[in-house]
Design a protein around this motif. Structure first.
Motif, PDB file in Angstrom:
ATOM      1  N   THR A  75       1.121   0.935 -15.060  1.00 57.67           N
ATOM      2  CA  THR A  75       1.446   1.175 -13.658  1.00 57.67           C
ATOM      3  C   THR A  75       0.193   0.948 -12.820  1.00 57.67           C
ATOM      4  N   ILE A  76       0.426   0.595 -11.570  1.00 55.78           N
ATOM      5  CA  ILE A  76      -0.652   0.469 -10.586  1.00 55.78           C
ATOM      6  C   ILE A  76      -0.222   1.283  -9.381  1.00 55.78           C
ATOM      7  N   ALA A  77      -0.916   2.381  -9.121  1.00 59.41           N
ATOM      8  CA  ALA A  77      -0.630   3.242  -7.971  1.00 59.41           C
ATOM      9  C   ALA A  77      -1.546   2.797  -6.827  1.00 59.41           C
ATOM     10  N   ILE A  78      -0.996   2.007  -5.914  1.00 65.96           N
ATOM     11  CA  ILE A  78      -1.782   1.469  -4.804  1.00 65.96           C
ATOM     12  C   ILE A  78      -1.896   2.554  -3.733  1.00 65.96           C
ATOM     13  N   PRO A  79      -3.114   2.990  -3.427  1.00 67.34           N
ATOM     14  CA  PRO A  79      -3.273   4.066  -2.441  1.00 67.34           C
ATOM     15  C   PRO A  79      -2.800   3.649  -1.036  1.00 67.34           C
ATOM     16  N   LYS A  80      -2.315   4.634  -0.270  1.00 68.06           N
ATOM     17  CA  LYS A  80      -1.960   4.387   1.128  1.00 68.06           C
ATOM     18  C   LYS A  80      -3.219   3.952   1.868  1.00 68.06           C
ATOM     19  N   GLY A  81      -3.054   3.046   2.793  1.00 65.35           N
ATOM     20  CA  GLY A  81      -4.191   2.581   3.590  1.00 65.35           C
ATOM     21  C   GLY A  81      -5.015   1.484   2.921  1.00 65.35           C
ATOM     22  N   THR A  82      -4.596   1.017   1.757  1.00 68.37           N
ATOM     23  CA  THR A  82      -5.330  -0.068   1.084  1.00 68.37           C
ATOM     24  C   THR A  82      -5.201  -1.350   1.897  1.00 68.37           C
ATOM     25  N   GLU A  83      -6.308  -2.003   2.128  1.00 64.89           N
ATOM     26  CA  GLU A  83      -6.317  -3.255   2.888  1.00 64.89           C
ATOM     27  C   GLU A  83      -5.543  -4.337   2.143  1.00 64.89           C
ATOM     28  N   PRO A  84      -4.778  -5.149   2.870  1.00 63.09           N
ATOM     29  CA  PRO A  84      -4.090  -6.273   2.226  1.00 63.09           C
ATOM     30  C   PRO A  84      -5.102  -7.247   1.621  1.00 63.09           C
ATOM     31  N   GLY A  85      -4.682  -7.935   0.558  1.00 63.37           N
ATOM     32  CA  GLY A  85      -5.555  -8.920  -0.062  1.00 63.37           C
ATOM     33  C   GLY A  85      -5.516  -8.827  -1.571  1.00 63.37           C
ATOM     34  N   GLY A  86      -6.455  -9.505  -2.212  1.00 63.72           N
ATOM     35  CA  GLY A  86      -6.489  -9.585  -3.663  1.00 63.72           C
ATOM     36  C   GLY A  86      -7.449  -8.586  -4.285  1.00 63.72           C
ATOM     37  N   TYR A  87      -7.012  -7.980  -5.386  1.00 58.00           N
ATOM     38  CA  TYR A  87      -7.815  -7.037  -6.161  1.00 58.00           C
ATOM     39  C   TYR A  87      -7.706  -7.454  -7.627  1.00 58.00           C
ATOM     40  N   PHE A  88      -8.837  -7.380  -8.334  1.00 60.50           N
ATOM     41  CA  PHE A  88      -8.884  -7.908  -9.691  1.00 60.50           C
ATOM     42  C   PHE A  88      -9.498  -6.900 -10.647  1.00 60.50           C
ATOM     43  N   ALA A  89      -8.846  -6.715 -11.788  1.00 56.24           N
ATOM     44  CA  ALA A  89      -9.364  -5.805 -12.821  1.00 56.24           C
ATOM     45  C   ALA A  89      -8.936  -6.333 -14.185  1.00 56.24           C
ATOM     46  N   VAL A  90      -9.436  -5.696 -15.215  1.00 52.73           N
ATOM     47  CA  VAL A  90      -9.079  -6.057 -16.580  1.00 52.73           C
ATOM     48  C   VAL A  90      -8.768  -4.783 -17.349  1.00 52.73           C
ATOM     49  N   ALA A 136       0.845  -1.188   0.000  1.00 52.22           N
ATOM     50  CA  ALA A 136       0.000   0.000   0.000  1.00 52.22           C
ATOM     51  C   ALA A 136       0.884   1.243   0.000  1.00 52.22           C
ATOM     52  N   GLY A 137       0.530   2.232  -0.791  1.00 53.81           N
ATOM     53  CA  GLY A 137       1.289   3.471  -0.873  1.00 53.81           C
ATOM     54  C   GLY A 137       2.420   3.448  -1.888  1.00 53.81           C
ATOM     55  N   THR A 138       2.557   2.360  -2.640  1.00 53.69           N
ATOM     56  CA  THR A 138       3.618   2.273  -3.646  1.00 53.69           C
ATOM     57  C   THR A 138       3.017   2.155  -5.049  1.00 53.69           C
ATOM     58  N   THR A 139       3.883   2.310  -6.042  1.00 46.06           N
ATOM     59  CA  THR A 139       3.485   2.128  -7.437  1.00 46.06           C
ATOM     60  C   THR A 139       4.282   0.966  -8.002  1.00 46.06           C
ATOM     61  N   LEU A 149      -6.973  -8.013 -20.759  1.00 44.40           N
ATOM     62  CA  LEU A 149      -5.791  -8.474 -20.052  1.00 44.40           C
ATOM     63  C   LEU A 149      -6.144  -8.473 -18.564  1.00 44.40           C
ATOM     64  N   LEU A 150      -6.194  -9.662 -17.946  1.00 46.37           N
ATOM     65  CA  LEU A 150      -6.547  -9.757 -16.539  1.00 46.37           C
ATOM     66  C   LEU A 150      -5.391  -9.288 -15.670  1.00 46.37           C
ATOM     67  N   VAL A 151      -5.703  -8.456 -14.678  1.00 47.21           N
ATOM     68  CA  VAL A 151      -4.698  -7.957 -13.737  1.00 47.21           C
ATOM     69  C   VAL A 151      -5.093  -8.450 -12.349  1.00 47.21           C
ATOM     70  N   LEU A 152      -4.223  -9.278 -11.752  1.00 45.13           N
ATOM     71  CA  LEU A 152      -4.459  -9.837 -10.429  1.00 45.13           C
ATOM     72  C   LEU A 152      -3.426  -9.232  -9.483  1.00 45.13           C
ATOM     73  N   LEU A 153      -3.865  -8.327  -8.632  1.00 44.62           N
ATOM     74  CA  LEU A 153      -2.982  -7.619  -7.715  1.00 44.62           C
ATOM     75  C   LEU A 153      -3.152  -8.174  -6.311  1.00 44.62           C
ATOM     76  N   ARG A 154      -2.052  -8.440  -5.666  1.00 45.32           N
ATOM     77  CA  ARG A 154      -2.069  -8.845  -4.260  1.00 45.32           C
ATOM     78  C   ARG A 154      -1.360  -7.758  -3.474  1.00 45.32           C
ATOM     79  N   VAL A 155      -2.113  -7.076  -2.612  1.00 44.32           N
ATOM     80  CA  VAL A 155      -1.533  -6.058  -1.742  1.00 44.32           C
ATOM     81  C   VAL A 155      -0.970  -6.797  -0.530  1.00 44.32           C
ATOM     82  N   ASN A 156       0.332  -6.595  -0.296  1.00 38.81           N
ATOM     83  CA  ASN A 156       1.041  -7.301   0.772  1.00 38.81           C
ATOM     84  C   ASN A 156       0.510  -6.922   2.145  1.00 38.81           C
ATOM     85  N   GLY A 157       0.616  -7.867   3.051  1.00 43.25           N
ATOM     86  CA  GLY A 157       0.192  -7.656   4.436  1.00 43.25           C
ATOM     87  C   GLY A 157      -0.526  -8.885   4.940  1.00 43.25           C
TER      88      GLY A 157
END
Length: 184
Positions: free
Chosen positions: A122-137, A53-56, A160-168
């Motif tokens: 790029t994926i700009a993950i906002p600060k404070g984003t809850e850990p877990g999986g996020y899915f978009a296309v 969270a908070g990184t790109t 193009l499927l985008v599977l993001l895992r926010v660490n935590g």
């Protein structure tokens, strides 16, 4: 009154000749008529990426124009979730979450026949984003995105499927929704 046998055979031969002639014309029209082909190849078909969270984070993917003419393709984004037992994706046009964090430059690209383009994302993950999986296309289409919600357009799009895992640390739980002692 019945037709003489020779008239009946003549009529059958005429009908058969008409059917064969019609099939020949139909096949020739199908072979020689230009049918537009809309072919765009995306590689890879799925991106799996981790980030804090908070990184790109980011990378790149490849677009290939498989058509015989120069085409312009347009990017759009949607979230998705897995549905049912098969996990078939259900897309959501609601703009919230990962689809709003995604960025592709350029969002519009013109490719000549057979041209290959490397597209950064790029994926700009906002600060404070809850850990877990996020899915978009990330969709690519030959139809420009519409700014009007009631406008209808016809076109093909490839995703193009985008599977993001926010660490935590992710808290996961399960529960029993139904229990049947008889095995039904």
């Amino acid at each position: 009154m019945s037709l003489p046998q020779t008239s009946n055979n003549f009529l059958r031969k005429k009908i058969a000749a008409l059917i064969v002639g019609s099939m020949f014309v139909f096949c020739m029209v199908g072979i020689f008529s230009p049918i537009p082909v809309y072919a765009l190849t995306l590689s890879p078909a799925r991106i799996e990426i981790n980030g804090d969270a908070g990184t790109t984070v980011g990378g790149e993917f490849t677009l290939i124009n498989e058509q015989g003419t120069t085409q312009t393709f347009y990017a759009s984004y949607e979230n998705f979730s897995a549905q049912g037992e098969t996990g078939a994706p259900a897309f959501s046009a609601e703009q919230s979450g990962l689809d709003t964090w995604l960025g592709v430059i350029p969002t519009q690209v013109t490719l000549t026949p057979g041209q290959v383009a490397k597209i950064p994302y790029t994926i700009a993950i906002p600060k404070g984003t809850e850990p877990g999986g996020y899915f978009a296309v990330i969709f690519w289409s030959n139809t420009p995105p519409s700014s009007e919600s009631n406008q209808v357009s016809i076109g093909a799009k490839v995703g193009l499927l985008v599977l993001l895992r926010v660490n935590g640390t992710v808290t996961e739980s399960a529960g029993i929704t139904q229990f049947d002692r008889n095995g039904h």
